[in-house]
Design a protein around this motif. Structure first.
Motif, mmCIF file in Angstrom:
data_model
loop_
_atom_site.group_PDB
_atom_site.id
_atom_site.type_symbol
_atom_site.label_atom_id
_atom_site.label_comp_id
_atom_site.label_asym_id
_atom_site.label_seq_id
_atom_site.Cartn_x
_atom_site.Cartn_y
_atom_site.Cartn_z
ATOM 1 N N SER A 188 0.790 -1.012 0.416
ATOM 2 C CA SER A 188 -0.632 0.136 -0.067
ATOM 3 C C SER A 188 1.065 1.276 0.113
ATOM 4 N N PRO A 189 1.840 1.718 -0.864
ATOM 5 C CA PRO A 189 2.293 2.575 -1.002
ATOM 6 C C PRO A 189 1.848 4.078 -1.204
ATOM 7 N N ASN A 190 0.474 4.807 -1.114
ATOM 8 C CA ASN A 190 0.109 5.592 -0.596
ATOM 9 C C ASN A 190 0.091 5.753 0.929
ATOM 10 N N LYS A 191 0.310 4.543 1.573
ATOM 11 C CA LYS A 191 -0.071 4.668 2.959
ATOM 12 C C LYS A 191 1.225 5.548 3.399
ATOM 13 N N SER A 192 1.562 6.599 4.493
ATOM 14 C CA SER A 192 2.176 7.182 5.159
ATOM 15 C C SER A 192 2.594 6.273 6.751
ATOM 16 N N ILE A 193 3.598 7.253 7.229
ATOM 17 C CA ILE A 193 4.375 7.214 8.414
ATOM 18 C C ILE A 193 2.989 8.253 9.236
ATOM 19 N N ALA A 194 2.697 8.894 8.899
ATOM 20 C CA ALA A 194 1.885 10.672 8.829
ATOM 21 C C ALA A 194 0.544 10.070 9.256
ATOM 22 N N GLY A 195 0.318 8.917 8.338
ATOM 23 C CA GLY A 195 -1.418 8.360 8.155
ATOM 24 C C GLY A 195 -1.437 7.943 9.203
ATOM 25 N N PHE A 196 -0.723 6.474 9.689
ATOM 26 C CA PHE A 196 -0.895 5.556 10.217
ATOM 27 C C PHE A 196 0.020 6.543 12.373
ATOM 28 N N ILE A 197 0.224 6.990 12.129
ATOM 29 C CA ILE A 197 0.249 8.055 13.115
ATOM 30 C C ILE A 197 -1.168 8.712 13.457
ATOM 31 N N GLY A 198 -1.384 9.602 13.250
ATOM 32 C CA GLY A 198 -2.462 10.130 13.426
ATOM 33 C C GLY A 198 -4.105 8.293 13.473
ATOM 34 N N GLY A 199 -3.885 8.302 12.490
ATOM 35 C CA GLY A 199 -4.571 6.669 13.127
ATOM 36 C C GLY A 199 -5.082 5.718 14.064
ATOM 37 N N ILE A 200 -3.460 5.924 14.878
ATOM 38 C CA ILE A 200 -3.251 5.466 15.961
ATOM 39 C C ILE A 200 -3.872 6.690 17.356
ATOM 40 N N LEU A 201 -3.197 8.010 17.124
ATOM 41 C CA LEU A 201 -3.789 9.177 17.572
ATOM 42 C C LEU A 201 -5.195 9.540 17.938
ATOM 43 N N GLY A 202 -5.819 8.954 16.894
ATOM 44 C CA GLY A 202 -7.564 9.051 16.111
ATOM 45 C C GLY A 202 -7.762 7.903 17.213
ATOM 46 N N SER A 203 -7.850 6.902 17.833
ATOM 47 C CA SER A 203 -8.331 5.840 18.363
ATOM 48 C C SER A 203 -8.083 5.851 19.733
ATOM 49 N N ILE A 204 -7.106 6.231 20.631
ATOM 50 C CA ILE A 204 -6.243 6.563 21.477
ATOM 51 C C ILE A 204 -7.284 7.759 22.199
ATOM 52 N N ILE A 205 -6.932 8.959 21.407
ATOM 53 C CA ILE A 205 -8.324 10.156 21.787
ATOM 54 C C ILE A 205 -9.460 9.472 21.690
ATOM 55 N N VAL A 206 -10.034 9.038 21.456
ATOM 56 C CA VAL A 206 -11.496 8.734 21.057
ATOM 57 C C VAL A 206 -11.655 7.224 22.886
ATOM 58 N N SER A 207 -10.921 6.255 22.812
ATOM 59 C CA SER A 207 -10.947 6.398 24.295
ATOM 60 C C SER A 207 -10.497 6.930 25.372
ATOM 61 N N ILE A 208 -9.570 7.972 25.162
ATOM 62 C CA ILE A 208 -9.677 8.114 26.625
ATOM 63 C C ILE A 208 -10.667 9.453 26.747
ATOM 64 N N CYS A 209 -11.051 10.287 25.644
ATOM 65 C CA CYS A 209 -12.138 10.889 25.774
ATOM 66 C C CYS A 209 -14.113 10.685 26.755
ATOM 67 N N THR A 210 -13.821 9.095 26.178
ATOM 68 C CA THR A 210 -14.335 8.305 26.478
ATOM 69 C C THR A 210 -14.847 8.065 27.731
ATOM 70 N N VAL A 211 -14.111 8.363 28.330
ATOM 71 C CA VAL A 211 -13.367 7.398 30.559
ATOM 72 C C VAL A 211 -14.174 8.940 30.851
ATOM 73 N N PHE A 212 -14.348 10.426 30.580
ATOM 74 C CA PHE A 212 -14.538 11.274 31.220
ATOM 75 C C PHE A 212 -16.259 11.179 30.476
ATOM 76 N N ILE A 213 -16.746 11.561 29.293
ATOM 77 C CA ILE A 213 -17.938 11.149 29.143
ATOM 78 C C ILE A 213 -19.042 10.199 29.405
#
Length: 287
Positions: free
Chosen positions: A181-206
C-alpha cells in the motif's frame, strides 16, 4: 482532489455516523437484531467482493456460495444471541460451512487437483474473512452495553478519518513504507493511532460507565491500551485488504460506497479490529 475526497469523507461521516448511532442505541430490540442483520449483510456482500478478487487467482467460488460463506458465522451468533437459539447452533452452522468448503471440491467440473484445492481453500477463506471476523462484532452484544459497541465503532471511524487527514496533510515525504500500500504514510499511521486513543480517552470522561468502576488513573491507562491496540488492529485490517487487492490487481473491492470503493473496503478495519477489541475489553474492563 483533496476537496473532493474531503467532501466524500464528510458525507460519509454525517450520514454513516448517525446511522451507526441509530442502529446501536435506538434499535436495541432483541439484542440489537437490526444491527446484527446489517452486519450479516455487510459480511455476505464483502465475501462476494472477495470472491471476485479470488477469481483473478483462478479460485472460483459461485456468488451464491460466497454470499452464504460470508453470512454463515455472523448469522450463527445472531440466531444464538438475538433469537435465543441454543448455544450449539453456533458450532453446528460454522462446522457445516467448513464441511461444505472441504467437500465442495467434489462437485467441481474441473477435476484437476489444483482446481479442487483452490476451491477448498477459497471456501475456507470466505468463511473466515470477513465472516468469522464479523462474528465478534455481534458477539459484543453479550455484554449488554450498547455504548461499548458504539465506542468500538467510533474508534475505528476516528482512526480511519485521522489516518486519512494526517496522511494527506503530512504524509507526502514519508509514504511507501509498506509495499502493498505505497500511498500509506507514517504520518497516516500516527494519525490513525492517535485518533483511536483520543476517542478512547474521551470516553472515560464522557461515558465513564462504559469502563465500570475502576479508579480513574487505572481507567485512563486501560483506555489508552484499548484504543492503541484497537487502532493498530484496524490499520492492520486495512493493510491486509490492500495486500489482497494488490495481489489480485484490484484498486477497490467494489463500487457500492461513495468515496470508499466496495463494502469490503469499508469494513476491512472493523472486522480485523473486532476480535482484538473484544478480547481487550474482556481482559481490561470486564474484570
Amino acid at each position: 482532489m483533496f476537496m473532493k475526497k474531503l467532501i466524500e469523507r464528510l458525507l460519509i461521516f454525517f450520514i454513516g455516523l448517525p446511522a451507526v448511532v441509530v442502529l446501536v442505541l435506538f434499535l436495541p430490540y432483541l439484542h440489537n437484531l437490526a444491527m446484527n442483520i446489517v452486519s450479516i449483510l455487510l459480511s455476505a456482500i464483502g465475501a462476494v467482493e472477495f470472491s471476485s478478487m479470488l477469481e483473478k487467482k483462478n479460485i472460483r467460488i459461485s456468488k451464491i456460495e460466497s454470499f452464504l460463506f460470508g453470512a454463515l458465522a455472523p448469522l450463527a451468533i445472531t440466531l444464538n444471541i438475538s433469537l435465543s437459539l441454543p448455544d450449539w447452533i453456533v458450532p453446528v452452522l460454522i462446522m457445516s460451512g467448513a464441511g461444505w468448503a472441504l467437500l465442495s471440491g467434489i462437485f467441481t467440473r474441473n477435476t484437476e487437483i489444483d482446481a479442487v484445492i483452490n476451491k477448498v481453500i477459497g471456501g475456507f477463506a470466505l468463511l473466515i474473512y470477513p465472516g468469522f471476523f464479523m462474528f465478534w462484532v455481534i458477539k459484543m452484544n453479550l455484554w449488554g452495553n450498547n455504548f461499548a459497541i458504539l465506542l468500538f465503532l467510533i474508534i475505528i471511524i476516528a482512526s480511519d478519518s485521522l489516518a486519512w487527514l494526517f496522511g494527506t496533510l503530512f504524509g507526502e515525504k514519508n509514504r511507501g513504507i509498506i509495499a502493498v500500500s505505497p500511498n500509506k504514510s507514517i504520518a497516516g499511521f500516527i494519525g490513525g493511532i492517535l485518533g483511536s486513543i483520543i476517542v478512547s480517552i474521551c470516553t472515560v470522561f464522557i461515558f465513564p460507565g462504559i469502563f465500570y468502576d475502576a479508579p480513574e488513573s487505572a481507567l485512563l491507562l486501560r483506555a489508552i491500551i484499548l484504543g492503541f491496540f484497537t487502532g493498530i488492529a484496524g490499520i492492520a485490517g486495512d493493510l491486509a485488504e490492500s495486500a489482497i487487492k494488490r495481489s489480485c490487481d484490484f484498486k477497490d473491492s467494489g463500487n457500492l460506497m461513495l468515496g470508499r470503493g466496495g463494502i469490503l473496503d469499508s469494513i476491512d478495519s472493523i472486522v480485523v479490529a473486532a476480535p482484538v477489541f473484544y478480547m481487550l475489553y474482556k481482559l481490561l474492563i470486564i474484570v
